[in-house]
Design a protein around this motif. Structure first.
Motif, mmCIF file in Angstrom:
data_model
loop_
_atom_site.group_PDB
_atom_site.id
_atom_site.type_symbol
_atom_site.label_atom_id
_atom_site.label_comp_id
_atom_site.label_asym_id
_atom_site.label_seq_id
_atom_site.Cartn_x
_atom_site.Cartn_y
_atom_site.Cartn_z
ATOM 1 N N ALA A 62 112.175 16.740 51.846
ATOM 2 C CA ALA A 62 113.214 17.619 51.336
ATOM 3 C C ALA A 62 114.232 17.879 52.454
ATOM 4 O O ALA A 62 113.903 17.746 53.639
ATOM 5 C CB ALA A 62 112.599 18.925 50.871
ATOM 6 N N LYS A 109 113.474 19.427 56.041
ATOM 7 C CA LYS A 109 112.022 19.536 56.205
ATOM 8 C C LYS A 109 111.430 18.228 56.711
ATOM 9 O O LYS A 109 112.055 17.168 56.623
ATOM 10 C CB LYS A 109 111.365 19.933 54.877
ATOM 11 N N SER A 141 99.636 20.898 46.982
ATOM 12 C CA SER A 141 100.798 21.354 46.216
ATOM 13 C C SER A 141 101.029 20.555 44.940
ATOM 14 O O SER A 141 101.778 21.008 44.063
ATOM 15 C CB SER A 141 102.049 21.302 47.092
ATOM 16 N N LYS A 173 108.433 21.008 39.506
ATOM 17 C CA LYS A 173 108.965 22.291 39.926
ATOM 18 C C LYS A 173 110.169 22.061 40.848
ATOM 19 O O LYS A 173 110.256 21.002 41.491
ATOM 20 C CB LYS A 173 107.886 23.069 40.688
ATOM 21 N N PRO A 174 111.055 23.037 40.948
ATOM 22 C CA PRO A 174 112.206 22.872 41.857
ATOM 23 C C PRO A 174 111.781 22.517 43.283
ATOM 24 O O PRO A 174 112.479 21.754 43.957
ATOM 25 C CB PRO A 174 112.892 24.237 41.787
ATOM 26 N N GLU A 175 110.660 23.019 43.724
ATOM 27 C CA GLU A 175 110.197 22.720 45.083
ATOM 28 C C GLU A 175 109.708 21.282 45.259
ATOM 29 O O GLU A 175 109.412 20.856 46.378
ATOM 30 C CB GLU A 175 109.102 23.691 45.521
ATOM 31 N N ASP A 176 109.639 20.529 44.170
ATOM 32 C CA ASP A 176 109.310 19.103 44.264
ATOM 33 C C ASP A 176 110.549 18.261 44.582
ATOM 34 O O ASP A 176 110.435 17.052 44.808
ATOM 35 C CB ASP A 176 108.706 18.601 42.950
ATOM 36 N N THR A 177 111.707 18.893 44.598
ATOM 37 C CA THR A 177 112.949 18.182 44.898
ATOM 38 C C THR A 177 112.892 17.591 46.301
ATOM 39 O O THR A 177 112.648 18.303 47.276
ATOM 40 C CB THR A 177 114.150 19.129 44.766
ATOM 41 N N THR A 202 115.291 15.185 41.796
ATOM 42 C CA THR A 202 115.905 16.513 41.787
ATOM 43 C C THR A 202 115.399 17.266 40.568
ATOM 44 O O THR A 202 115.531 16.787 39.438
ATOM 45 C CB THR A 202 117.435 16.421 41.736
ATOM 46 N N SER A 253 116.115 24.219 37.995
ATOM 47 C CA SER A 253 115.378 25.375 37.454
ATOM 48 C C SER A 253 115.967 25.858 36.144
ATOM 49 O O SER A 253 117.031 25.423 35.725
ATOM 50 C CB SER A 253 115.383 26.513 38.472
#
Length: 126
Positions: A40, A43, A63, A87-91, A123, A126
């Motif tokens: 990401a 990160k 996760s 989920k958005p955090e998988d972007t 991407t 949400s």
């Protein structure tokens, strides 16, 4: 020459699904474990999942457990990552890679992979 080509990324709403595909050439696919990683923005690259070569043993990052499924088709020299309930955090940009050899429980260490494909962007909105 070892080549890996990942595809299947795209834009999806939260809760949706995508399947990533990685096609391999230039080596004996059956003998090597395959890892999926993601990175990401801002990160570190992190391990998502791994499947071993001969016996298909799988590992997942905490996760993604229960949501993602890794598989391989040795006849097609192809690995897959089925991603559900995104989920958005998988972007992230997702990468496939080949292990150096028999890395097993150390699967999430990116330095134990020596061939990387170009990433495919996932991407999740949400």
């Amino acid at each position: 020459e070892v080549q890996l080509q990942a595809s299947g990324g795209g834009l999806v709403q939260a809760g949706g699904s995508l399947t990533l595909t990685c096609v391999f050439s230039g080596f004996t696919f059956d003998d090597y474990g395959i890892g999926w990683f993601r990175q990401a923005p801002g990160k570190e690259r992190e391990g998502v999942s791994y499947i071993s070569g001969p016996d298909g043993i799988t590992y997942y990052a905490d996760s993604v457990k229960g949501r993602f499924a890794i598989s391989r088709d040795n006849a097609k020299n192809t690995a897959y990552l089925q991603m559900n309930n995104l989920k958005p955090e998988d972007t992230a940009v997702y990468y496939c890679a080949t292990e150096i050899s028999n890395i097993g429980i150390n699967w999430s260490d990116r330095y134990l992979y020596d061939n990387w494909g170009r990433g495919t962007l996932v991407t999740v909105s949400s």
